[in-house]
Design a protein around this motif. Structure first.
Motif, mmCIF file in Angstrom:
data_model
loop_
_atom_site.group_PDB
_atom_site.id
_atom_site.type_symbol
_atom_site.label_atom_id
_atom_site.label_comp_id
_atom_site.label_asym_id
_atom_site.label_seq_id
_atom_site.Cartn_x
_atom_site.Cartn_y
_atom_site.Cartn_z
ATOM 1 N N GLY A 116 0.820 -1.207 0.000
ATOM 2 C CA GLY A 116 0.000 0.000 0.000
ATOM 3 C C GLY A 116 0.854 1.257 0.000
ATOM 4 N N THR A 117 2.001 1.161 0.710
ATOM 5 C CA THR A 117 2.906 2.314 0.744
ATOM 6 C C THR A 117 3.385 2.676 -0.655
ATOM 7 O OG1 THR A 117 3.673 1.909 3.006
ATOM 8 C CG2 THR A 117 5.195 3.070 1.538
ATOM 9 N N ASP A 238 -7.364 6.628 -0.928
ATOM 10 C CA ASP A 238 -6.528 5.539 -0.426
ATOM 11 C C ASP A 238 -7.473 4.415 0.004
ATOM 12 O OD1 ASP A 238 -3.951 5.194 2.154
ATOM 13 O OD2 ASP A 238 -5.112 3.720 1.007
ATOM 14 N N GLU A 399 -7.118 1.090 15.535
ATOM 15 C CA GLU A 399 -7.087 0.236 14.351
ATOM 16 C C GLU A 399 -8.498 -0.266 14.081
ATOM 17 O OE1 GLU A 399 -2.867 0.235 13.388
ATOM 18 O OE2 GLU A 399 -4.704 -0.280 12.317
HETATM 19 P P1 KE4 Z 1 1.306 -1.256 3.522
HETATM 20 O O1 KE4 Z 1 2.515 -0.520 3.020
HETATM 21 O O2 KE4 Z 1 1.417 -1.588 4.993
HETATM 22 O O3 KE4 Z 1 0.912 -2.458 2.669
HETATM 23 O O4 KE4 Z 1 0.042 -0.264 3.364
HETATM 24 C C1 KE4 Z 1 0.113 1.005 3.943
HETATM 25 C C2 KE4 Z 1 -1.297 1.527 4.153
HETATM 26 C C3 KE4 Z 1 -1.801 2.462 3.267
HETATM 27 N N1 KE4 Z 1 -3.053 2.938 3.404
HETATM 28 C C4 KE4 Z 1 -3.857 2.520 4.410
HETATM 29 C C5 KE4 Z 1 -5.238 3.089 4.520
HETATM 30 C C6 KE4 Z 1 -3.382 1.560 5.342
HETATM 31 O O5 KE4 Z 1 -4.202 1.162 6.353
HETATM 32 C C7 KE4 Z 1 -2.091 1.053 5.212
HETATM 33 C C8 KE4 Z 1 -1.509 0.042 6.190
HETATM 34 N N2 KE4 Z 1 -2.356 -0.338 7.269
HETATM 35 C C9 KE4 Z 1 -1.670 -0.752 8.462
HETATM 36 C C10 KE4 Z 1 -2.683 -1.016 9.581
HETATM 37 N N3 KE4 Z 1 -3.673 -0.042 9.725
HETATM 38 C C11 KE4 Z 1 -0.834 -1.967 8.217
HETATM 39 C C12 KE4 Z 1 -0.359 -2.684 9.451
HETATM 40 C C13 KE4 Z 1 1.058 -2.378 9.767
HETATM 41 O O6 KE4 Z 1 1.499 -1.227 9.569
HETATM 42 O O7 KE4 Z 1 1.729 -3.322 10.232
#
Ligand code: KE4
Length: 426
Positions: A116-117, A238, A399
């Motif tokens: 997601g990042t 997002d 969360e």
């Molecule tokens: P990742 O890079 O973790 O795949 O996604 C980032 C991201 C982007 N946008 C939203 C709305 C998100 O919730 C996230 C990541 N969510 C977190 C928990 N709320 C992941 C868990 C963690 O950081 O370990």
């Protein structure tokens, strides 16, 4: 006598910072040390001590079908003997991209990434390239991954400019990020008014999931769309959490608001590392190699990850489980609030479909400021007591909890009974 999980955590802490590969897993904001999971199936996870937990974290959202769903496992098994990665084009990339486009037609073109990042940071870069502007508006309490531009805390007082929320994020990165308040359109208008002509985009979680779940107020998302149009900025949804969580069309379809770009993750990988960003073709065609906006990834579109994502989305399309899992989530939320009231604990709940949060110590949560009034110490004690009763909840008040297709009425009833036992120990 330490548990095996505690022994593992000690070993993990000797080779990884905080003993984890992602901070929230360290249980820092709740009590105790994290269970080390050995296996999981359906709604159940089993740790190295043989303890079983009913899981409501779902690996932070991806596992809408529960753990190790037969169709997803079979899809990966079928592919793995034919190669784990090619670093070359392969047919399943097309299949996954088209499954996403078929369900989210506002995503005319997309690119697969690994998280997601990566999805949000790439969408931001594209928005800046497309508009020739540097500024980005985000909301306090919304999380978009750990790219520098998003690790920004609210500036002091009246200032809309952000300040780095993490060491290592430079003032240079922070200066282009402005902070607004979720569900407060006037705060967004202020950002635009004070920086007219400088804002490339606004990025928002259409349902906030990272300050606990906070639904958009009536008209909020449409208001963002209108303000972006008025000021020549792009709107980025997002949907890393909400994509395929709220329904096959995600939040855009659910709320009837069309963003220019969308970031996806979690469910589209079915538990494997997949993110994606996409949207208007005129924008996406600016991405290298068709255009000049650079973005790349060794494992982007990985064949095994694509196989898991394809099986997940195809299963969702075949079963259309959304009404059922939303009803289970409502049953859980209603039952939880009744149990908490019975225990004399003030709490409130926010839920959108199968994602929700119970906030402790407050009457209602409609924005970041409300959420911050939550009793996080009480939540920590609740979390520990529930873990002791075999229920695995997010190790943070801020969360979302998730219900999957692997949950059913019986599991929800068992959770509510476990909760009544846990509340007696608070
Ligand atoms: P990742 O890079 O973790 O795949 O996604 C980032 C991201 C982007 N946008 C939203 C709305 C998100 O919730 C996230 C990541 N969510 C977190 C928990 N709320 C992941 C868990 C963690 O950081 O370990």
């Amino acid at each position: 006598m330490p548990t095996k999980s505690e022994e593992y955590f000690e070993k993990a802490s000797s080779c990884m910072p905080g003993g984890v590969n992602s901070p929230v897993r360290a249980f820092k904001s709740v009590k105790g040390s994290p269970p080390f999971i050995l296996s999981a199936k359906g709604a159940c996870m089993t740790d190295v001590d043989g303890r079983q937990y009913t899981d409501y974290v779902a690996s932070w959202g991806p596992l809408i079908l529960g753990h190790a769903h037969d169709a997803v496992v079979a899809a990966v098994q079928e592919k793995v003997t034919r190669g784990l990665s090619f670093g070359a084009c392969h047919p399943d990339e097309i299949r996954l991209a088209n499954l996403i486009r078929e369900n989210m037609p506002h995503i005319e073109l997309l690119r697969l990434v690994n998280s997601g990042t990566e999805a949000t940071m790439s969408a931001l870069r594209l928005a800046r390239a497309a508009t020739g502007r540097d500024g980005v508006i985000k909301f306090q309490g919304c999380y978009h991954g750990h790219a520098d531009s998003f690790l920004i805390a609210a500036g002091s007082g009246a200032l809309t400019f952000g300040t780095p929320s993490s060491p290592g994020v430079t003032a240079g990165a922070a200066k282009d990020t402005l902070l607004a308040s979720y569900n407060d359109l006037s705060s967004v208008e202020k950002c635009f008014a004070e920086n007219d002509g400088k804002i490339a985009c606004l990025i928002v979680e259409p349902v906030a999931g990272n300050m606990g779940v906070i639904p958009p107020a009536e008209g909020f998302l449409k208001g963002l769309r209108d303000l972006c149009d008025k000021h020549g900025a792009l709107l980025i949804f997002d949907e890393v959490i909400t994509g395929f969580r709220l329904g096959l069309g995600g939040a855009s379809e659910y709320f009837g608001v069309k963003p220019d770009l969308t970031a996806l993750g979690k469910i589209i990988g079915g538990g494997m590392p997949v993110g994606a960003f996409g949207g208007r073709a005129d924008l996406m065609r600016m991405m290298s190699p068709e255009g000049s906006v650079y973005q790349a990834g060794t494992l982007s579109g990985n064949p095994l990850a694509c196989a898991a994502g394809i099986a997940t989305i195809e299963t969702l399309m075949k079963e259309d489980p959304y009404e059922r899992i939303a009803a289970l989530a409502e049953k859980l939320a209603e039952g939880t609030l009744a149990n908490l009231k019975e225990a004399g604990i003030k709490a409130t709940g926010n839920r959108v479909e199968s994602m929700g949060t119970i906030f402790f110590g407050v009457d209602s949560v409609g924005n970041f400021a409300d959420a911050m009034k939550s009793d996080t110490e009480l939540y920590a004690r609740y979390h520990a007591a529930m873990l002791g009763e075999g229920v695995y909840l997010a190790p943070s008040q801020f969360e979302a909890s998730f219900v999957s297709t692997a949950h059913d009425d019986e599991i929800i009833e068992q959770t509510l009974a476990a909760q009544r036992r846990a509340l007696k120990k608070l």
